[in-house]
Each structure stands twice: as C-alpha cells, then as structure tokens.
Design an enzyme around this catalytic site. Structure first.
Site: not given
Length: 305
Positions: A122, A157, A189, A218, A239
């Site tokens: 597993r 992410k 950002k 951005e 963006d």
C-alpha cells in the site's frame, strides 16, 4: 510501542538513481520512512499478513496500469520494498518514470517473502499512484499546448512535504517547474502590489533589496503591463485575463521592445488551454496539477503458481 526496523541503506544503484532525479534524497528517505511508520507503528506488525501467510512463503507480484497515462514514482515504490525487505527482495521489469502506458501494461515486478510484499504494497502504491496521477494530468496539458510556444508550469500549491516529489512528477509528464521555494524567485503578487503602492514600486523595491534575484510581477490589467514594460520588467504574470486581453498583452509586449516572458494564470482549465496558448503567451501555470489531481489507477497482484 517502537516502530518497525527498516533496512538501510537501500541498494547503491537505486540511491544514485533517486539522487540523480533531483528529489533531495535524504529528505525523500525520511519521507518514505515516515510513510511506512504510519502503517507499522507497533514493531512492524502487519497483523493480517502474519495471521494468513506462513513465514517461509515467497511470491512474485506485478504492478500494472489499469488506465492510459504516464507513470512516475516507480523508483520511490521500489525504495519502499527495499526498506521493508532489504536484500531479500528483487525488483525487476521497472519501466522508466515518464513512460506512457496502457491498461494491462506491467510497470514493475517484485519478488520476495510474501508477508513483506503485502506489508509494503500500500505504501508503494500510494506514492506511485499519486505521482503517476500528476504526470498523467501534466501530459494532458502538454498535449493540449502542442503546436504553440506555451509550456505548462506547476505552482507552489503542493501537498506539504510532497513538493519535491510532486514537481518531479510534473517533469515526468513533460511540464516545467516554476520556483521551488520563496527564495528562488521574487514573485510579486496582488497583495505585495497593494502593500508596496503599485506594480512598479514593488518591482523597484525587490530590485533594490535583491538585485541579483529574478523578479516576476503579477498584473491584472494592461495599464499595469505597460508600466512594468516601461520599467524594464522581463517576467510578467497575466492574472485572470480573457483570451482577447492576453492576446493584446502579447502584442503590447512585442511592440515594447522588451524581451519579456508572459505567464497566464488564474483558474485555467484544460478545455481552455489551447485557446490560451494561441494568444502567444510563453507559459500557462496550473495549480491543479498538484493540489487536486486524481490518482492514477495502478494495481498490485500476486501471481498464482
């Protein structure tokens, strides 16, 4: 109770292979050991296998694809078996990570004590199925962008602790890694822009503080794009723009004389990928490659005598 005793070190050839894959071998080894410890916290006891399988039983099993896709993480799966069984396991017929497979294709064989094979099964599948899912998803984006200049990028992410592995799987699928950490690239950002008072002040602040570090900024509209190009910014993220707006951004950038790369970002879907790529952007960043990918269906079965 104490955890299971594992066999270290793994075979030199496997260790060298994993090191060459730029996975951060020591961190990877620790990661795999902790994954095994989750299943074996009580002195290595796999109660079901101990109860149902004789101590001297041996077997061979195969990992096989149950779907179309691209495999990744088979070397990590092999590491799991070596840590559980040491020299008493043979791993063979392992296809290279990045191989495209079809349902029924055998991607790896393992043989050794039956109890140990089922104990390791597993954990090995968890790694290989997850990473193959990322490689497969990435390959779909690569196919959608074929014939354009655009390449698919991953993001930060990622699942905590899985970043090196997930970004490796993106590479196996034909994608490109974006920055690995906050120290690799200064990425300005929207919140940085607000805090700094605009895109150009933010750009200039980073340049002043870290003149040798590459900077990406951005933008959310074409006015910000023009301001950045006038300031000589060479990496710009577009963006949440429409296809038409991105096409205009590409034209403005070309006319500016600044050799800047443009990255499209913001909720992009595979269905939209080709249209976005045809706007002329250089990169398309996709957080979904790592944050919500579906695992690839790999199975492990013992062979009957």
């Amino acid at each position: 109770m104490s955890g299971a005793p594992f066999h270290l070190p793994p075979p030199p050839g496997l260790q060298q292979e994993l090191e060459a894959a730029d996975l951060g071998y020591e961190a990877l080894l620790d990661h795999v050991l902790r994954a095994l410890q989750e299943d074996l916290p009580h002195g290595g006891l796999d109660l079901t296998s101990l109860a149902t399988i004789s101590a001297d039983a041996r077997a061979e099993g195969v990992f096989a694809a149950r779907d179309e896709g691209v495999v990744a993480g088979l070397g990590v799966a092999a590491l799991v078996f070596h840590l559980v069984l040491g020299d008493d396991v043979e791993v063979s017929a392992r296809v290279p990570d990045g191989t495209r497979v079809s349902p029924g294709d055998v991607v790896m064989r393992v043989s050794g004590p039956t109890r140990g094979l089922l104990t390791a099964e597993r954990t090995a599948l968890n790694f290989a199925s997850h990473l193959s899912g990322i490689a497969t998803a990435t390959s779909h984006w690569v196919a959608a962008l074929e014939g354009t200049r655009a390449r698919v990028l991953d993001t930060r992410k990622t699942l905590p602790g899985f970043r090196a592995l997930q970004k490796y799987a993106v590479r196996c699928g034909g994608g490109v890694n974006h920055r690995f950490s906050l120290g690799d690239l200064a990425m300005v950002k929207d919140n940085h822009v607000v805090a700094a008072g605009g895109v150009v002040p933010a750009l200039e602040a980073v340049r002043a503080a870290y003149p040798e570090v590459p900077v990406e900024v951005e933008v959310t509209d074409l006015a910000q794009l023009r301001d950045l190009l006038a300031a000589g910014c060479t990496r710009i993220l577009l963006d949440n723009m429409s296809d038409a707006t991105m096409a205009e951004a590409v034209r403005i950038t070309a006319d500016s004389g600044v050799e800047a790369t443009l990255e499209a970002s913001g909720g992009l879907t595979l269905e939209r990928a080709s249209a976005v790529a045809r706007t002329g952007v250089d990169f398309i960043s996709v957080g979904a490659l790592t944050h919500s990918v579906v695992v690839f269906d790999l199975g492990f079965d013992l062979l009957e005598d």
